[in-house]
Design a protein around this motif. Structure first.
Motif: not given
Length: 121
Positions: A4, A6-7, A21-22, A33, A93-94, A112, A115
């Protein structure tokens, strides 16, 4: 295995918006999330079930955050965060898994890297 990525994190003033986004390396049954603020436990924020797009939100974000899939792509999820508050500051966190309980995660199999979201007053 599921990776995963993320951004979309960053810094914003209270009342502002951000979109996270993930991207998952493969389709899963549920994505969502979580967030963790300094000195606090990780908490669930929102989730979406791939098959029927059922969503779940924590009470603290209901009405302000929206989770969704990218059109025609169940391996990409967004978290649109509006009306942000300083208490939304956390690492987001995703998460993903191949099963769920009720309408949200029962356990999380994949995470993930996180972020950072900072909301200033």
């Amino acid at each position: 295995q599921v990776q995963l990525v993320e951004s979309g994190g960053g810094s914003v003033q209270a009342g502002g918006s951000l979109r996270l986004s993930c991207v998952a390396s493969r389709d899963t049954i549920i994505m969502g999330w979580f967030r963790q603020a300094p000195g606090k436990e990780r908490e669930g924020v929102a989730s979406i079930i791939s098959g029927d797009h059922t969503t779940f939100y924590s009470d603290s974000v209901k009405g302000r955050f929206t989770i969704s899939h990218k059109d025609n792509s169940k391996d990409v999820v967004y978290l649109q965060m509006n009306s942000l508050k300083p208490e939304d500051t956390a690492v987001y966190y995703c998460a993903a898994d191949f099963g769920y309980g009720g309408t949200c995660f029962s356990v999380v199999g994949y995470w993930g890297q996180g972020t950072q979201v900072n909301v200033s007053s």
